[in-house]
Design a protein around this motif. Sequence first.
Motif, PDB file in Angstrom:
ATOM      1  N   TRP A   1     -14.412  -3.458  -3.565  1.00 50.82           N
ATOM      2  CA  TRP A   1     -13.049  -3.978  -3.729  1.00 50.82           C
ATOM      3  C   TRP A   1     -12.411  -3.450  -5.015  1.00 50.82           C
ATOM      4  O   TRP A   1     -11.232  -3.079  -5.040  1.00 50.82           O
ATOM      5  N   GLN A   2     -13.213  -3.399  -6.098  1.00 55.08           N
ATOM      6  CA  GLN A   2     -12.676  -2.888  -7.357  1.00 55.08           C
ATOM      7  C   GLN A   2     -12.277  -1.416  -7.246  1.00 55.08           C
ATOM      8  O   GLN A   2     -11.222  -0.994  -7.749  1.00 55.08           O
ATOM      9  N   SER A   3     -13.091  -0.633  -6.543  1.00 56.28           N
ATOM     10  CA  SER A   3     -12.763   0.797  -6.377  1.00 56.28           C
ATOM     11  C   SER A   3     -11.490   0.976  -5.570  1.00 56.28           C
ATOM     12  O   SER A   3     -10.662   1.876  -5.856  1.00 56.28           O
ATOM     13  N   ILE A   4     -11.313   0.146  -4.544  1.00 62.60           N
ATOM     14  CA  ILE A   4     -10.077   0.206  -3.763  1.00 62.60           C
ATOM     15  C   ILE A   4      -8.864  -0.096  -4.637  1.00 62.60           C
ATOM     16  O   ILE A   4      -7.810   0.565  -4.537  1.00 62.60           O
ATOM     17  N   GLN A   5      -8.981  -1.079  -5.512  1.00 65.68           N
ATOM     18  CA  GLN A   5      -7.873  -1.414  -6.411  1.00 65.68           C
ATOM     19  C   GLN A   5      -7.586  -0.271  -7.368  1.00 65.68           C
ATOM     20  O   GLN A   5      -6.415   0.019  -7.679  1.00 65.68           O
ATOM     21  N   TRP A   6      -8.651   0.431  -7.818  1.00 67.37           N
ATOM     22  CA  TRP A   6      -8.424   1.594  -8.687  1.00 67.37           C
ATOM     23  C   TRP A   6      -7.630   2.683  -7.955  1.00 67.37           C
ATOM     24  O   TRP A   6      -6.676   3.250  -8.511  1.00 67.37           O
ATOM     25  N   LEU A   7      -8.039   3.001  -6.735  1.00 65.66           N
ATOM     26  CA  LEU A   7      -7.366   4.053  -5.977  1.00 65.66           C
ATOM     27  C   LEU A   7      -5.917   3.688  -5.678  1.00 65.66           C
ATOM     28  O   LEU A   7      -5.038   4.555  -5.643  1.00 65.66           O
ATOM     29  N   LYS A   8      -5.667   2.388  -5.444  1.00 64.88           N
ATOM     30  CA  LYS A   8      -4.284   1.959  -5.217  1.00 64.88           C
ATOM     31  C   LYS A   8      -3.467   2.144  -6.492  1.00 64.88           C
ATOM     32  O   LYS A   8      -2.297   2.544  -6.439  1.00 64.88           O
ATOM     33  N   GLU A   9      -4.071   1.870  -7.645  1.00 68.23           N
ATOM     34  CA  GLU A   9      -3.363   2.088  -8.905  1.00 68.23           C
ATOM     35  C   GLU A   9      -3.095   3.581  -9.135  1.00 68.23           C
ATOM     36  O   GLU A   9      -2.117   3.962  -9.803  1.00 68.23           O
TER      37      GLU A   9
END
Length: 557
Positions: A158-166
């Motif tokens: 989930w954290q990696s997905i949030q990074w890619l969205k940023e």
Amino acid sequence: MNQLGRVNYPLFFALLVLSLALVTSVVHANEAETAAPLSKDEISIQTLNDEMKALTDSLNSASGDEKDALQLKLFQKNDELRAQLSNAIRSKSVNEQTLISQVEQQQKYIRSATLYLESQIKALNVKIDEAQNEERLSLLTDYQDLQHYLDQIVASNWQSIQWLKELGLDETAAEQKLRDLVERRLRLLSASVEFFNQQLGTVGKQLSVSPESEKAALQLSQLVIKQRMNIAVESMSTLISLGDKLDIDTAEYKRLQFEVTGSITQDLLNGQVIAAILTTWSNSLWDWIANNAPQHLFQLLVFGLILFATSLVAKLVRKVVSKAVVTKNLNLSHLMQDFFIGMSGKFVWVIGILVALSQIGLNLAPVLTGFGIAGVIIGFALQDTLSNFAAGMMLLIYRPFDVGDFVFAGGVDGKVSHMSLVNTTIKTFDNQIIIIPNSKIWGDVIKNVTHERIRRVDMVFGIGYSDDVLKAEQVLTDIVNAHPSVLRTPEPNIRVHTLNTSSVDFIVRPWVKTDDYWDVYWDVTKEVKLRFDREGISIPFPQQDVHLHMVERDTTA
């Protein structure tokens, strides 16, 4: 992820290959970049990648504890790399393409690790189900580590997905896959928690009725089930937090977590969670009423009928016992009669209540044990009362007096008007009611005036030294013999007793019935005075003669 230091599975080698691929890819990417000056975050990321590659190379020649230490260090470095990536993404101090490449490699690592961990957990589940309870405890330690690491991997996803969205990438599909994964695992874990909770209830019931020889195996089984449920609850709690971030409806899972653990958290303030809890409770209540209400109503009816029958039997028993104890053949004291009458009714009530409680399904063993413990506590709290009760039992057995007797007991003179096992009520001659604790009566001198059927009246009369002793003796004999209440047997005793300082004293001791004692005493005393006066016999009283000597005055001086 420090808990991975305890895991000794091939998981380390699989993740090691993934980490090695990650490091190699990053190193090649860094070599392809231009020689432009690097930022502080870029230097930190490159340094961590170099350290991870060095650790990977060292693992090829390491063995034993050294290999375990290097493996743990490698995972710690990967955590540091993720922390550094988070800082770089937040501060935008590293080229976006480099960051995207790094995060995507992390995603590959996460997907591979997820598949591998799920397969390992599935295989370990099979081993746990097939193993004996003794072996399960050791396997559950490894199972808990795998579950914990899988939860951390999912959270990292989930954290990696949030990074890619940023970083400007569209991760809608990846986020939906993660949501599906979390929902699937929540459903699986909630079903496991409910199943283990039911098993705990079943084993608990078996423990309450099983013999001592089987309890050890059941307790071990209970311990294994508790451990498995705790692992499932802990994992479900982590996924609930992640589910809230993914907009998953977790109210039902929070309700289950609350019912199983009983822990109160801020999630309970959520309206949906409260509604789920209330709905479940109301459904359970109505199901219980539908399934058990007729049976329990019938049990309550039987309970009431038994108590009603007990009251009738108690009254009947009291009447029978009261008629039996008053018979002259038994010659029981009033205290003994009251004791038997009261105890007969209470005994019937105790038996009736125990039978009634057993009819409603109450286990009497804990109740009787509780009564025993309560009796000890009450005994310490009521030591003085129990000493009075013990003294009452001694009075009941030895019967030094009974109701209606005139006694001197506990420092009080009077008639016994009531007796119990705790105290005795005495009415004094001036019509006062005095209640005396039995311990004080039993620990002191007891004088029962009316216990015997006949008594001797002891009187003393004096005449002067100048009076006729024989005449006075005859007068006293006539007075005593003339009284209708004086008994002829035993014979009265009239004798010259003492030559006193100012009188000659006669003892007059007639025998009378106990009820006539004071009448004879007062009548004889009065008649002695009247007859002595008529016969000219004096009754001396204390007196002193004063002699004065006159001294002549000397006139020659």
